[in-house]
Design a protein around this motif. Sequence first.
Motif, PDB file in Angstrom:
ATOM      1  N   ILE A  13       0.814  -1.208   0.000  1.00 27.67           N
ATOM      2  CA  ILE A  13       0.000   0.000   0.000  1.00 27.67           C
ATOM      3  C   ILE A  13       0.853   1.266   0.000  1.00 27.67           C
ATOM      4  O   ILE A  13       0.514   2.253  -0.646  1.00 27.67           O
ATOM      5  CB  ILE A  13      -0.928   0.005   1.231  1.00 27.67           C
ATOM      6  CG1 ILE A  13      -1.871  -1.193   1.178  1.00 27.67           C
ATOM      7  CG2 ILE A  13      -1.704   1.299   1.339  1.00 27.67           C
ATOM      8  CD1 ILE A  13      -2.594  -1.443   2.460  1.00 27.67           C
ATOM      9  N   ALA A  14       1.952   1.244   0.724  1.00 28.30           N
ATOM     10  CA  ALA A  14       2.747   2.452   0.977  1.00 28.30           C
ATOM     11  C   ALA A  14       3.496   2.952  -0.259  1.00 28.30           C
ATOM     12  O   ALA A  14       3.937   2.165  -1.092  1.00 28.30           O
ATOM     13  CB  ALA A  14       3.747   2.172   2.093  1.00 28.30           C
ATOM     14  N   SER A  15       3.643   4.264  -0.328  1.00 27.49           N
ATOM     15  CA  SER A  15       4.462   4.882  -1.376  1.00 27.49           C
ATOM     16  C   SER A  15       5.941   4.741  -1.059  1.00 27.49           C
ATOM     17  O   SER A  15       6.781   4.813  -1.948  1.00 27.49           O
ATOM     18  CB  SER A  15       4.119   6.362  -1.500  1.00 27.49           C
ATOM     19  OG  SER A  15       2.785   6.537  -1.876  1.00 27.49           O
ATOM     20  N   ASN A  16       6.252   4.589   0.213  1.00 24.91           N
ATOM     21  CA  ASN A  16       7.632   4.436   0.688  1.00 24.91           C
ATOM     22  C   ASN A  16       7.767   3.094   1.402  1.00 24.91           C
ATOM     23  O   ASN A  16       7.899   3.042   2.628  1.00 24.91           O
ATOM     24  CB  ASN A  16       7.998   5.581   1.644  1.00 24.91           C
ATOM     25  CG  ASN A  16       7.807   6.935   1.004  1.00 24.91           C
ATOM     26  OD1 ASN A  16       8.468   7.259   0.027  1.00 24.91           O
ATOM     27  ND2 ASN A  16       6.880   7.716   1.526  1.00 24.91           N
ATOM     28  N   PRO A  17       7.745   1.977   0.664  1.00 24.72           N
ATOM     29  CA  PRO A  17       7.738   0.665   1.315  1.00 24.72           C
ATOM     30  C   PRO A  17       9.001   0.358   2.117  1.00 24.72           C
ATOM     31  O   PRO A  17       8.945  -0.442   3.051  1.00 24.72           O
ATOM     32  CB  PRO A  17       7.568  -0.314   0.150  1.00 24.72           C
ATOM     33  CG  PRO A  17       7.982   0.431  -1.056  1.00 24.72           C
ATOM     34  CD  PRO A  17       7.690   1.872  -0.791  1.00 24.72           C
ATOM     35  N   ASP A  18      10.102   1.010   1.791  1.00 19.42           N
ATOM     36  CA  ASP A  18      11.334   0.759   2.541  1.00 19.42           C
ATOM     37  C   ASP A  18      11.277   1.330   3.953  1.00 19.42           C
ATOM     38  O   ASP A  18      12.078   0.950   4.813  1.00 19.42           O
ATOM     39  CB  ASP A  18      12.539   1.338   1.800  1.00 19.42           C
ATOM     40  CG  ASP A  18      12.794   0.612   0.489  1.00 19.42           C
ATOM     41  OD1 ASP A  18      12.384  -0.559   0.367  1.00 19.42           O
ATOM     42  OD2 ASP A  18      13.411   1.219  -0.409  1.00 19.42           O
ATOM     43  N   ASP A  19      10.341   2.244   4.194  1.00 18.41           N
ATOM     44  CA  ASP A  19      10.211   2.859   5.516  1.00 18.41           C
ATOM     45  C   ASP A  19       9.320   2.067   6.466  1.00 18.41           C
ATOM     46  O   ASP A  19       9.188   2.422   7.634  1.00 18.41           O
ATOM     47  CB  ASP A  19       9.653   4.281   5.386  1.00 18.41           C
ATOM     48  CG  ASP A  19      10.644   5.231   4.744  1.00 18.41           C
ATOM     49  OD1 ASP A  19      11.841   4.893   4.692  1.00 18.41           O
ATOM     50  OD2 ASP A  19      10.219   6.321   4.307  1.00 18.41           O
ATOM     51  N   ILE A  20       8.689   1.016   6.001  1.00 19.37           N
ATOM     52  CA  ILE A  20       7.774   0.229   6.834  1.00 19.37           C
ATOM     53  C   ILE A  20       8.567  -0.606   7.841  1.00 19.37           C
ATOM     54  O   ILE A  20       9.498  -1.310   7.486  1.00 19.37           O
ATOM     55  CB  ILE A  20       6.897  -0.702   5.965  1.00 19.37           C
ATOM     56  CG1 ILE A  20       6.037   0.101   4.995  1.00 19.37           C
ATOM     57  CG2 ILE A  20       6.052  -1.628   6.827  1.00 19.37           C
ATOM     58  CD1 ILE A  20       4.993   0.962   5.644  1.00 19.37           C
ATOM     59  N   ARG A  21       8.182  -0.499   9.103  1.00 11.86           N
ATOM     60  CA  ARG A  21       8.778  -1.289  10.182  1.00 11.86           C
ATOM     61  C   ARG A  21       7.647  -1.847  11.048  1.00 11.86           C
ATOM     62  O   ARG A  21       6.655  -1.177  11.284  1.00 11.86           O
ATOM     63  CB  ARG A  21       9.684  -0.434  11.082  1.00 11.86           C
ATOM     64  CG  ARG A  21      10.805   0.273  10.371  1.00 11.86           C
ATOM     65  CD  ARG A  21      11.957  -0.670  10.050  1.00 11.86           C
ATOM     66  NE  ARG A  21      13.022   0.042   9.373  1.00 11.86           N
ATOM     67  CZ  ARG A  21      13.194   0.112   8.070  1.00 11.86           C
ATOM     68  NH1 ARG A  21      12.353  -0.486   7.270  1.00 11.86           N
ATOM     69  NH2 ARG A  21      14.196   0.767   7.535  1.00 11.86           N
ATOM     70  N   VAL A  22       7.808  -3.065  11.514  1.00 16.83           N
ATOM     71  CA  VAL A  22       6.807  -3.690  12.381  1.00 16.83           C
ATOM     72  C   VAL A  22       7.501  -4.157  13.653  1.00 16.83           C
ATOM     73  O   VAL A  22       8.549  -4.787  13.609  1.00 16.83           O
ATOM     74  CB  VAL A  22       6.122  -4.884  11.675  1.00 16.83           C
ATOM     75  CG1 VAL A  22       5.164  -5.587  12.619  1.00 16.83           C
ATOM     76  CG2 VAL A  22       5.397  -4.418  10.435  1.00 16.83           C
ATOM     77  N   GLU A  23       6.899  -3.828  14.765  1.00 13.10           N
ATOM     78  CA  GLU A  23       7.426  -4.223  16.066  1.00 13.10           C
ATOM     79  C   GLU A  23       6.321  -4.973  16.810  1.00 13.10           C
ATOM     80  O   GLU A  23       5.173  -4.544  16.821  1.00 13.10           O
ATOM     81  CB  GLU A  23       7.838  -2.975  16.847  1.00 13.10           C
ATOM     82  CG  GLU A  23       8.458  -3.247  18.181  1.00 13.10           C
ATOM     83  CD  GLU A  23       8.886  -1.950  18.859  1.00 13.10           C
ATOM     84  OE1 GLU A  23       8.535  -1.785  20.043  1.00 13.10           O
ATOM     85  OE2 GLU A  23       9.543  -1.131  18.211  1.00 13.10           O
ATOM     86  N   VAL A  24       6.666  -6.086  17.408  1.00 11.16           N
ATOM     87  CA  VAL A  24       5.704  -6.892  18.157  1.00 11.16           C
ATOM     88  C   VAL A  24       6.039  -6.795  19.636  1.00 11.16           C
ATOM     89  O   VAL A  24       7.171  -7.043  20.046  1.00 11.16           O
ATOM     90  CB  VAL A  24       5.735  -8.367  17.700  1.00 11.16           C
ATOM     91  CG1 VAL A  24       4.769  -9.200  18.513  1.00 11.16           C
ATOM     92  CG2 VAL A  24       5.434  -8.463  16.216  1.00 11.16           C
ATOM     93  N   LYS A  25       5.037  -6.406  20.418  1.00 10.12           N
ATOM     94  CA  LYS A  25       5.203  -6.308  21.869  1.00 10.12           C
ATOM     95  C   LYS A  25       4.243  -7.307  22.500  1.00 10.12           C
ATOM     96  O   LYS A  25       3.030  -7.105  22.496  1.00 10.12           O
ATOM     97  CB  LYS A  25       4.883  -4.894  22.351  1.00 10.12           C
ATOM     98  CG  LYS A  25       5.781  -3.831  21.770  1.00 10.12           C
ATOM     99  CD  LYS A  25       5.350  -2.457  22.228  1.00 10.12           C
ATOM    100  CE  LYS A  25       6.220  -1.383  21.591  1.00 10.12           C
ATOM    101  NZ  LYS A  25       5.769  -0.035  21.976  1.00 10.12           N
TER     102      LYS A  25
END
Length: 79
Positions: A13-25
């Motif tokens: 979806i994102a225009s900047n896919p390299d900036d996507i980060r996911v963190e699991v807590k």
Amino acid sequence: MIADFVAQFAKLIASNPDDIRVEVKEGDEVTEIVLYANQADIGKLIGKSGKMIGAIKTVISGCKAKDGLSYRINVEPLL
């Protein structure tokens, strides 16, 4: 597994896919998934009336039924 799905979905979806980060807590009762994205992409990830993030939550709720865990997802700007 769920974090990987959320990351891949967000990158599509994102225009900047390299900036996507996911963190699991992981907590005792709820596992929180924090999706970090470029400020310009946050609106796209949430979608009009929350439909896009709602779709992600729907898929995650299927995982909840399978493994019995509760999940919460938050979209945050990348700092």
